[in-house]
Design a protein around this motif. Sequence first.
Motif, PDB file in Angstrom:
ATOM      1  N   ARG A   1      14.978  -0.089  -6.787  1.00 26.39           N
ATOM      2  CA  ARG A   1      14.450   1.272  -6.872  1.00 26.39           C
ATOM      3  C   ARG A   1      13.005   1.279  -7.351  1.00 26.39           C
ATOM      4  O   ARG A   1      12.199   2.101  -6.896  1.00 26.39           O
ATOM      5  CB  ARG A   1      15.335   2.110  -7.797  1.00 26.39           C
ATOM      6  N   LEU A   2      12.676   0.368  -8.245  1.00 30.27           N
ATOM      7  CA  LEU A   2      11.298   0.268  -8.714  1.00 30.27           C
ATOM      8  C   LEU A   2      10.387  -0.168  -7.576  1.00 30.27           C
ATOM      9  O   LEU A   2       9.274   0.344  -7.418  1.00 30.27           O
ATOM     10  CB  LEU A   2      11.225  -0.728  -9.870  1.00 30.27           C
ATOM     11  N   LEU A   3      10.873  -1.093  -6.759  1.00 28.74           N
ATOM     12  CA  LEU A   3      10.103  -1.573  -5.615  1.00 28.74           C
ATOM     13  C   LEU A   3       9.865  -0.446  -4.611  1.00 28.74           C
ATOM     14  O   LEU A   3       8.752  -0.283  -4.083  1.00 28.74           O
ATOM     15  CB  LEU A   3      10.842  -2.737  -4.948  1.00 28.74           C
ATOM     16  N   VAL A   4      10.897   0.343  -4.354  1.00 26.84           N
ATOM     17  CA  VAL A   4      10.756   1.478  -3.437  1.00 26.84           C
ATOM     18  C   VAL A   4       9.726   2.467  -3.968  1.00 26.84           C
ATOM     19  O   VAL A   4       8.841   2.927  -3.229  1.00 26.84           O
ATOM     20  CB  VAL A   4      12.116   2.176  -3.224  1.00 26.84           C
ATOM     21  N   PHE A   5       9.816   2.782  -5.246  1.00 26.71           N
ATOM     22  CA  PHE A   5       8.868   3.731  -5.844  1.00 26.71           C
ATOM     23  C   PHE A   5       7.436   3.201  -5.802  1.00 26.71           C
ATOM     24  O   PHE A   5       6.496   3.951  -5.536  1.00 26.71           O
ATOM     25  CB  PHE A   5       9.273   4.020  -7.294  1.00 26.71           C
ATOM     26  N   ASP A   6       7.274   1.899  -6.090  1.00 25.32           N
ATOM     27  CA  ASP A   6       5.936   1.326  -6.129  1.00 25.32           C
ATOM     28  C   ASP A   6       5.283   1.306  -4.747  1.00 25.32           C
ATOM     29  O   ASP A   6       4.052   1.383  -4.644  1.00 25.32           O
ATOM     30  CB  ASP A   6       5.990  -0.100  -6.682  1.00 25.32           C
ATOM     31  N   LEU A   7       6.073   1.194  -3.690  1.00 28.31           N
ATOM     32  CA  LEU A   7       5.524   1.064  -2.340  1.00 28.31           C
ATOM     33  C   LEU A   7       5.535   2.365  -1.551  1.00 28.31           C
ATOM     34  O   LEU A   7       4.632   2.617  -0.740  1.00 28.31           O
ATOM     35  CB  LEU A   7       6.311   0.003  -1.559  1.00 28.31           C
ATOM     36  N   PHE A   8       6.540   3.187  -1.775  1.00 33.12           N
ATOM     37  CA  PHE A   8       6.765   4.364  -0.935  1.00 33.12           C
ATOM     38  C   PHE A   8       5.573   5.304  -0.872  1.00 33.12           C
ATOM     39  O   PHE A   8       5.130   5.718   0.204  1.00 33.12           O
ATOM     40  CB  PHE A   8       8.005   5.120  -1.427  1.00 33.12           C
ATOM     41  N   GLY A   9       5.017   5.677  -2.023  1.00 32.05           N
ATOM     42  CA  GLY A   9       3.993   6.712  -2.068  1.00 32.05           C
ATOM     43  C   GLY A   9       2.775   6.395  -1.236  1.00 32.05           C
ATOM     44  O   GLY A   9       2.364   7.184  -0.380  1.00 32.05           O
ATOM     45  N   VAL A  10       2.194   5.207  -1.453  1.00 36.25           N
ATOM     46  CA  VAL A  10       0.962   4.845  -0.755  1.00 36.25           C
ATOM     47  C   VAL A  10       1.238   4.508   0.705  1.00 36.25           C
ATOM     48  O   VAL A  10       0.519   4.944   1.607  1.00 36.25           O
ATOM     49  CB  VAL A  10       0.284   3.648  -1.456  1.00 36.25           C
ATOM     50  N   VAL A  11       2.277   3.722   0.958  1.00 37.51           N
ATOM     51  CA  VAL A  11       2.564   3.284   2.324  1.00 37.51           C
ATOM     52  C   VAL A  11       2.811   4.470   3.245  1.00 37.51           C
ATOM     53  O   VAL A  11       2.219   4.585   4.331  1.00 37.51           O
ATOM     54  CB  VAL A  11       3.772   2.326   2.340  1.00 37.51           C
ATOM     55  N   SER A  12       3.686   5.386   2.833  1.00 41.16           N
ATOM     56  CA  SER A  12       4.010   6.525   3.688  1.00 41.16           C
ATOM     57  C   SER A  12       2.834   7.474   3.851  1.00 41.16           C
ATOM     58  O   SER A  12       2.734   8.187   4.855  1.00 41.16           O
ATOM     59  CB  SER A  12       5.221   7.276   3.123  1.00 41.16           C
ATOM     60  N   LEU A  13       1.925   7.487   2.888  1.00 39.13           N
ATOM     61  CA  LEU A  13       0.763   8.376   2.981  1.00 39.13           C
ATOM     62  C   LEU A  13      -0.208   7.922   4.053  1.00 39.13           C
ATOM     63  O   LEU A  13      -0.720   8.738   4.824  1.00 39.13           O
ATOM     64  CB  LEU A  13       0.048   8.446   1.631  1.00 39.13           C
ATOM     65  N   VAL A  14      -0.481   6.637   4.127  1.00 33.61           N
ATOM     66  CA  VAL A  14      -1.558   6.152   4.997  1.00 33.61           C
ATOM     67  C   VAL A  14      -1.070   5.500   6.280  1.00 33.61           C
ATOM     68  O   VAL A  14      -1.885   5.181   7.150  1.00 33.61           O
ATOM     69  CB  VAL A  14      -2.458   5.154   4.233  1.00 33.61           C
ATOM     70  N   VAL A  15       0.240   5.286   6.444  1.00 34.56           N
ATOM     71  CA  VAL A  15       0.723   4.541   7.607  1.00 34.56           C
ATOM     72  C   VAL A  15       0.354   5.201   8.940  1.00 34.56           C
ATOM     73  O   VAL A  15      -0.040   4.491   9.886  1.00 34.56           O
ATOM     74  CB  VAL A  15       2.245   4.275   7.504  1.00 34.56           C
ATOM     75  N   PRO A  16       0.417   6.534   9.108  1.00 36.21           N
ATOM     76  CA  PRO A  16       0.007   7.093  10.408  1.00 36.21           C
ATOM     77  C   PRO A  16      -1.458   6.814  10.727  1.00 36.21           C
ATOM     78  O   PRO A  16      -1.800   6.490  11.873  1.00 36.21           O
ATOM     79  CB  PRO A  16       0.273   8.597  10.246  1.00 36.21           C
ATOM     80  N   TYR A  17      -2.314   6.929   9.713  1.00 36.61           N
ATOM     81  CA  TYR A  17      -3.744   6.681   9.913  1.00 36.61           C
ATOM     82  C   TYR A  17      -3.987   5.223  10.291  1.00 36.61           C
ATOM     83  O   TYR A  17      -4.726   4.924  11.233  1.00 36.61           O
ATOM     84  CB  TYR A  17      -4.502   7.036   8.638  1.00 36.61           C
ATOM     85  N   ILE A  18      -3.369   4.310   9.574  1.00 33.66           N
ATOM     86  CA  ILE A  18      -3.581   2.887   9.806  1.00 33.66           C
ATOM     87  C   ILE A  18      -3.134   2.479  11.206  1.00 33.66           C
ATOM     88  O   ILE A  18      -3.857   1.789  11.938  1.00 33.66           O
ATOM     89  CB  ILE A  18      -2.836   2.064   8.741  1.00 33.66           C
ATOM     90  N   ILE A  19      -1.947   2.916  11.594  1.00 32.05           N
ATOM     91  CA  ILE A  19      -1.397   2.485  12.876  1.00 32.05           C
ATOM     92  C   ILE A  19      -2.148   3.116  14.045  1.00 32.05           C
ATOM     93  O   ILE A  19      -2.514   2.427  15.007  1.00 32.05           O
ATOM     94  CB  ILE A  19       0.104   2.820  12.954  1.00 32.05           C
ATOM     95  N   THR A  20      -2.377   4.427  13.989  1.00 32.37           N
ATOM     96  CA  THR A  20      -3.031   5.092  15.120  1.00 32.37           C
ATOM     97  C   THR A  20      -4.486   4.674  15.274  1.00 32.37           C
ATOM     98  O   THR A  20      -5.028   4.713  16.384  1.00 32.37           O
ATOM     99  CB  THR A  20      -2.960   6.626  14.975  1.00 32.37           C
ATOM    100  N   THR A  21      -5.133   4.272  14.188  1.00 30.55           N
ATOM    101  CA  THR A  21      -6.514   3.810  14.284  1.00 30.55           C
ATOM    102  C   THR A  21      -6.619   2.589  15.189  1.00 30.55           C
ATOM    103  O   THR A  21      -7.586   2.446  15.954  1.00 30.55           O
ATOM    104  CB  THR A  21      -7.072   3.472  12.891  1.00 30.55           C
ATOM    105  N   ASP A  22      -5.613   1.725  15.139  1.00 28.69           N
ATOM    106  CA  ASP A  22      -5.642   0.499  15.943  1.00 28.69           C
ATOM    107  C   ASP A  22      -4.919   0.626  17.277  1.00 28.69           C
ATOM    108  O   ASP A  22      -5.333   0.022  18.269  1.00 28.69           O
ATOM    109  CB  ASP A  22      -5.017  -0.658  15.154  1.00 28.69           C
ATOM    110  N   THR A  23      -3.828   1.401  17.318  1.00 33.58           N
ATOM    111  CA  THR A  23      -2.983   1.392  18.520  1.00 33.58           C
ATOM    112  C   THR A  23      -2.844   2.745  19.199  1.00 33.58           C
ATOM    113  O   THR A  23      -2.267   2.818  20.278  1.00 33.58           O
ATOM    114  CB  THR A  23      -1.571   0.888  18.166  1.00 33.58           C
ATOM    115  N   GLY A  24      -3.318   3.822  18.594  1.00 33.74           N
ATOM    116  CA  GLY A  24      -3.104   5.138  19.186  1.00 33.74           C
ATOM    117  C   GLY A  24      -1.664   5.569  19.028  1.00 33.74           C
ATOM    118  O   GLY A  24      -1.024   5.314  18.000  1.00 33.74           O
TER     119      GLY A  24
END
Length: 759
Positions: A15-38
């Motif tokens: 649960r600590l691992l999920v909390f530590d990763l969830f916030g930032v990853v889910s926030l920027v993942v659309p931007y990161i992926i679409t920037t490279d692949t559309g």
Amino acid sequence: MYSENKKITLRQLKRLLVFDLFGVVSLVVPYIITTDTGYDGIPALLFGAVLVIVYLLILLFFMKNIKGSYLEFSTKTIGRVLTFIVCILYIFKFFTSIAMVTRIFTEVIRDALLPGYTTLTIAIPMLIAAGYLGVKGAEVRARFSEVLYFIVLVPIFLLLLLGLKDVDLANVTPIFTAAPINSIYGGFSFFLIFNALELLLFIKHYIAPDHKERSTISSIFSYSLQGLIIVFVFSLLYYVLTVGLVGDNAAASKIWSSVMILQLIKIPWTLLNRQDSLILGLWLISIFSILSAFLYYICTMMKRMFRIDNKLYLMPLIVVIAIIASVIPMDVEQYYEYYMRYITWIGLPQSFIIPIIILLVDRIRGAVKPKPGSSQEEHPKAMKERAVKAAKKLSIFGALVVVLMSMTSCSKAVEIQDREFVQALGVDYVNNELTAYYILPDLAAISDQGSTDSDKLLRTFSGTDFYTIEEQYKLSAPKKLDYSHLKAIIVGKGLLENATVYKQFINYVENNYEISKNTYVFLVEGDVKQIIDFNKNVENGIGDYLDRLYKNNLASSEKEEISLGSLINEKNNTDEAMQIPLLTIQNKTLVIDGIGLVEDSHLRDVITGDDVVTTDLLSGYGENSRIFIHNGSKYDDYVIRLNELHNNKSITVQNGKPMYNYYLQATGTVEKGMEEYASKSTEEKEKIYNEIHQIVDKLLKDKMTAQLTEVVTRKEIDYLNIFRLSRYKNAELYKFYKDNQLGFIKALQFNVHVDIRFY
């Protein structure tokens, strides 16, 4: 369960691992992926997930060979001086991560919740709260995440599931079409934002073994993998929803583009006017978790470096440094770019090189056993009780902070009596000037205290753009403009005929988080002011009237809601067309009597009268529509109501050209015309129904084919988004015409089949 023995369970680790990763990853993942692949980001996500799991396996290999605490093992292996240098490298990396996370989320909070605040005033309480959590240690952090785990994740997960029904498949298809190199770059970028996984090295000696498992390392892998899978699922949902709702262009336009969808998702109840405030508040808890983790390990390393016994002396200094690093005057996009470069070329290699060097030296010198009485020893019972109390206090404290911040959707605590609530907004562009009409609700009438002169409920301003108009409002009005109760936006034809001004207006509302993206939008062909003046004739204001009018129309025909979110999508997706309801005054009554066809941010055509029903049927709507037969037959003036509509759309190739096949099936009820046959036998009635069936089928087929030919073929308006439909109906055909939508439209043929059954 363990209490203040510096141990955490495997479940707490997950649960600590999920909390530590969830916030930032889910926030920027659309931007990161679409920037490279559309739009074709699924392969990149899968590749990135594989890289993350490989990274986890490498970290577990390091952990397996590290005896005791990572820092103690380093000191005993490579010496205090080199460990001092190692700590400096890690501290710098963690500080840059803190600065990046804080900077992004302060920008998000300022845009979405606190537009009147500065980055500094938001960063200070955020980092102080994270520091307070971090100073309490690993076990209290684990308890904090354990208590709030389901409270945070379940509401967000349910909201995301609700949003899936509104995803436009044309925005995320076809898949596996991006260049492999782009998918590799996108996957690698996705992998980079999991760099916090490295914290497993520092938390390893806190993990209590689970005797049910084969070994500590295998059980850590199992629970860590479970946590990563949860984060992957959320990342996939955020990516699909962001791209599916707003398109890949919008997703790539802003680092925190995933925040856009929080207002666009339609919930089946209206208890919350802005559900994004609540979700952002819950989201913020996970940010406290990762920030507190970085602060805690920085504090731990500095304590060892400078031989300071009490972390309380260090944490205030660390928080101050973090605040300064977070508010460096630099554009956030540039900030992010520098950070990703640092992680790519220094931060990530460092994550491998340092443990490898330490393990190589250890292998050469021989294994070093940890001394007894190290950090693995249990603390007294009194400290256990204090830890439980601290965890409870932290949970309450964190919840209060989040609730207070999520409930704050205005700036600097403006009192309700100092606000002017806008119920409806009219916008038009005439004579090279933008005009805005703000209609305020009649609060006196609503509270049964009489009524207010309608002229006093109208504010009118003109300017070159909406930012100028907003400044004029601030200079002339003693109260703050508040969009939280905005019900409807009425746009004039002049605005939609000027693509540049129209896009500026859409950009304004897109970036103004106070304006709900689910606000209904209406088009006016004539003078917008004429509709605005109608406010004096309706009870409770024109905004409330239009809201109820639209919902009643939607309820009877099951049409798609056209809201600000629809306008934003059309602006961001250049190949998408939109149908805006046309508002007119008939017999001193406001009615929806037409459709404006908007394509490429420009009003292309207007459909009115009986043709609207034809458009609705072609669009897959039209439940409870009435068909009036006027063909000169004995069934002239019959009225038919359509029920239980079903349609099937496909796109094929015929004679080398695209063919749009549309099949409409429904049941029909004769509402007018069968009275004179009431006494007829069942067989005679069936014969009459069969004749009506053939007439209605031919009538609707001819009307639909004629409209498709006129609007699509002759006027070249893809108002049904047939080209976008080909993305998932015929991917090979879409690839052929991918960069030639006009060529697709010119070559398009139509095959319409109608089957209306009468019982």
